[in-house]
Design a protein around this motif. Structure first.
Motif, PDB file in Angstrom:
ATOM      1  N   GLN A   1      33.801  36.900  44.639  1.00 64.14           N
ATOM      2  CA  GLN A   1      34.671  37.845  45.331  1.00 64.14           C
ATOM      3  C   GLN A   1      36.087  37.821  44.750  1.00 64.14           C
ATOM      4  O   GLN A   1      36.764  38.856  44.684  1.00 64.14           O
ATOM      5  N   SER A   2      36.525  36.645  44.298  1.00 62.09           N
ATOM      6  CA  SER A   2      37.862  36.535  43.704  1.00 62.09           C
ATOM      7  C   SER A   2      37.893  37.050  42.266  1.00 62.09           C
ATOM      8  O   SER A   2      38.957  37.415  41.753  1.00 62.09           O
ATOM      9  N   VAL A   3      36.725  37.063  41.596  1.00 60.06           N
ATOM     10  CA  VAL A   3      36.650  37.539  40.208  1.00 60.06           C
ATOM     11  C   VAL A   3      36.666  39.071  40.151  1.00 60.06           C
ATOM     12  O   VAL A   3      37.301  39.663  39.271  1.00 60.06           O
ATOM     13  N   LEU A   4      35.977  39.724  41.062  1.00 67.55           N
ATOM     14  CA  LEU A   4      35.779  41.172  40.975  1.00 67.55           C
ATOM     15  C   LEU A   4      37.079  41.987  40.905  1.00 67.55           C
ATOM     16  O   LEU A   4      37.136  42.984  40.175  1.00 67.55           O
TER      17      LEU A   4
ATOM     18  N   ASN B   1      39.187  25.674  27.284  1.00 62.86           N
ATOM     19  CA  ASN B   1      39.545  26.206  25.964  1.00 62.86           C
ATOM     20  C   ASN B   1      39.389  27.718  25.794  1.00 62.86           C
ATOM     21  O   ASN B   1      39.625  28.222  24.701  1.00 62.86           O
ATOM     22  N   VAL B   2      38.961  28.441  26.823  1.00 65.38           N
ATOM     23  CA  VAL B   2      38.739  29.877  26.684  1.00 65.38           C
ATOM     24  C   VAL B   2      39.861  30.649  27.376  1.00 65.38           C
ATOM     25  O   VAL B   2      40.233  30.345  28.517  1.00 65.38           O
ATOM     26  N   SER B   3      40.390  31.647  26.682  1.00 69.83           N
ATOM     27  CA  SER B   3      41.459  32.481  27.244  1.00 69.83           C
ATOM     28  C   SER B   3      40.973  33.202  28.505  1.00 69.83           C
ATOM     29  O   SER B   3      39.819  33.618  28.596  1.00 69.83           O
ATOM     30  N   ARG B   4      41.874  33.368  29.453  1.00 72.95           N
ATOM     31  CA  ARG B   4      41.516  33.995  30.743  1.00 72.95           C
ATOM     32  C   ARG B   4      41.544  35.514  30.624  1.00 72.95           C
ATOM     33  O   ARG B   4      42.270  36.208  31.344  1.00 72.95           O
ATOM     34  N   ASP B   5      40.721  36.051  29.720  1.00 71.59           N
ATOM     35  CA  ASP B   5      40.641  37.498  29.556  1.00 71.59           C
ATOM     36  C   ASP B   5      39.404  38.018  30.280  1.00 71.59           C
ATOM     37  O   ASP B   5      38.758  37.291  31.044  1.00 71.59           O
ATOM     38  N   ILE B   6      39.032  39.256  30.024  1.00 69.34           N
ATOM     39  CA  ILE B   6      37.899  39.861  30.730  1.00 69.34           C
ATOM     40  C   ILE B   6      36.597  39.138  30.389  1.00 69.34           C
ATOM     41  O   ILE B   6      35.708  39.000  31.228  1.00 69.34           O
ATOM     42  N   GLY B   7      36.484  38.617  29.154  1.00 71.52           N
ATOM     43  CA  GLY B   7      35.278  37.877  28.779  1.00 71.52           C
ATOM     44  C   GLY B   7      35.104  36.630  29.629  1.00 71.52           C
ATOM     45  O   GLY B   7      33.990  36.305  30.044  1.00 71.52           O
ATOM     46  N   TYR B   8      36.205  35.952  29.917  1.00 76.31           N
ATOM     47  CA  TYR B   8      36.138  34.748  30.750  1.00 76.31           C
ATOM     48  C   TYR B   8      35.689  35.103  32.164  1.00 76.31           C
ATOM     49  O   TYR B   8      34.969  34.326  32.801  1.00 76.31           O
ATOM     50  N   GLN B   9      36.088  36.268  32.651  1.00 73.81           N
ATOM     51  CA  GLN B   9      35.679  36.668  33.996  1.00 73.81           C
ATOM     52  C   GLN B   9      34.170  36.894  34.063  1.00 73.81           C
ATOM     53  O   GLN B   9      33.535  36.588  35.075  1.00 73.81           O
ATOM     54  N   PHE B  10      33.579  37.416  32.988  1.00 71.15           N
ATOM     55  CA  PHE B  10      32.118  37.562  32.973  1.00 71.15           C
ATOM     56  C   PHE B  10      31.433  36.199  32.925  1.00 71.15           C
ATOM     57  O   PHE B  10      30.362  36.016  33.513  1.00 71.15           O
ATOM     58  N   LEU B  11      32.038  35.235  32.236  1.00 78.75           N
ATOM     59  CA  LEU B  11      31.504  33.865  32.263  1.00 78.75           C
ATOM     60  C   LEU B  11      31.522  33.311  33.691  1.00 78.75           C
ATOM     61  O   LEU B  11      30.545  32.718  34.158  1.00 78.75           O
TER      62      LEU B  11
END
Length: 313
Positions: free
Chosen positions: A252-255, A154-164
């Motif tokens: 590594q894939s998130v960075l 349910n969370v948009s794949r924005d920068i906030g999701y990457q920190f999650l």
């Protein structure tokens, strides 16, 4: 995104995963107690050192720190608010963070975390009894997985999701090493030295089950559980989501989706190299705890680099 919000999202995901894996960690010991014959001595105390809370435990129990009973150790790991890594503290910390960023995540996530908080308050004391402990732990694990599922769906794949994602992967890598450390440490002390290998294999089977990895181990490895094979699977498997290497590869894939921070990349590559080059056959013949401690030190340095690069810079 504000660095404060990014920091909160990162730590929220870490606390949720920490709560889940603390329940799994206690589950290792609880399952082993059920599986082992009565003649085998079982000690909960080493588990305190596994989570890095030995000094805190001794301060809370100055009279009985070394001779602490099962109930003292389990209460400290699950319910003690003085323990910064206890199950209750992790859930409460996640709840307090979410209270300050409720507009950032779906309402369903708040309700799920609040349910966990209320359940621990209502049923926590029952978990000290061996009869109800596994039921309590499973309910906690299910609640944390529900939160993870809600975040994923349910969370948009924005920068906030990457920190999650970053926080989840780092915490899971760290907690996997701690659960492995617990399984390899002195929880079980056979009276007869000839039984040591058999009991050691039972310990590793409990570790795999606690990490929901036993069936996947059988599917990938297709051999009976041994220390070497369990270490190789949980450290280096590329496809099991709780393996240390899988979690590091996910980071590594998130960075690349985030602002570049060379210090973070450098520390991540260092711990990936350490994990990839480990020899499970050698580790199995020694005490793997020292190697797990080494990984945890590097993961701590990686966290410091993330905090410096994204939250405090």
């Amino acid at each position: 995104m504000l660095s404060r919000v990014a920091d909160n999202l990162y730590w929220f995901s870490r606390y949720v995963r920490r709560a889940e894996n603390t329940a799994r960690l206690v589950g290792v010991g609880s399952q082993l107690q059920l599986d082992m014959p009565r003649s085998v001595r079982f000690a909960w105390r080493p588990m305190i050192d596994t989570v890095g809370a030995g000094e805190c435990f001794e301060q809370c129990h100055p009279e009985t720190a070394e001779a602490a009973g099962d109930a003292d150790v389990i209460r400290f790991l699950l319910l003690d608010e003085r323990n910064p890594s206890s199950l209750r503290t992790s859930v409460d910390s996640a709840r307090e963070i979410l209270r300050s960023i409720r507009d950032t995540l779906p309402q369903d996530v708040w309700e799920a975390i609040n349910d966990l908080h209320l359940y621990i308050d209502a049923q926590g004391e029952r978990s000290l009894s061996r009869r109800y402990r596994l039921e309590f732990l499973q309910r906690i694990v299910d609640g944390c997985l529900k939160v993870s599922g809600l975040l994923s769906a349910n969370v948009s794949r924005d920068i906030g999701y990457q920190f999650l994602r970053l926080g989840t992967a780092l915490e899971q890598a760290d907690m996997t090493t701690r659960i492995m450390d617990a399984g390899a440490s002195g929880l079980v002390r056979p009276r007869n030295e000839d039984d040591r290998e058999a009991f050691q294999n039972m310990q590793w089977m409990s570790v795999l089950r606690s990490l929901a990895g036993y069936q996947m181990f059988r599917r990938h490895v297709r051999q009976r559980v041994t220390a070497e094979l369990a270490l190789r699977f949980l450290l280096q498997n590329n496809e099991f989501p709780r393996s240390v290497h899988f979690c590091l590869s996910r980071m590594q894939s998130v960075l690349p989706t985030m602002p570049p921070r060379p210090g973070v990349d450098r520390h991540l590559n260092r711990v990936i190299g350490l994990t990839r080059n480990a020899d499970p056959a050698v580790l199995a013949t020694r005490n793997p705890a020292q190697f797990m401690d080494q990984i945890q030190v590097h993961l701590g340095a990686l966290h410091d680099a993330i905090a410096e690069g994204y939250f405090h810079g």
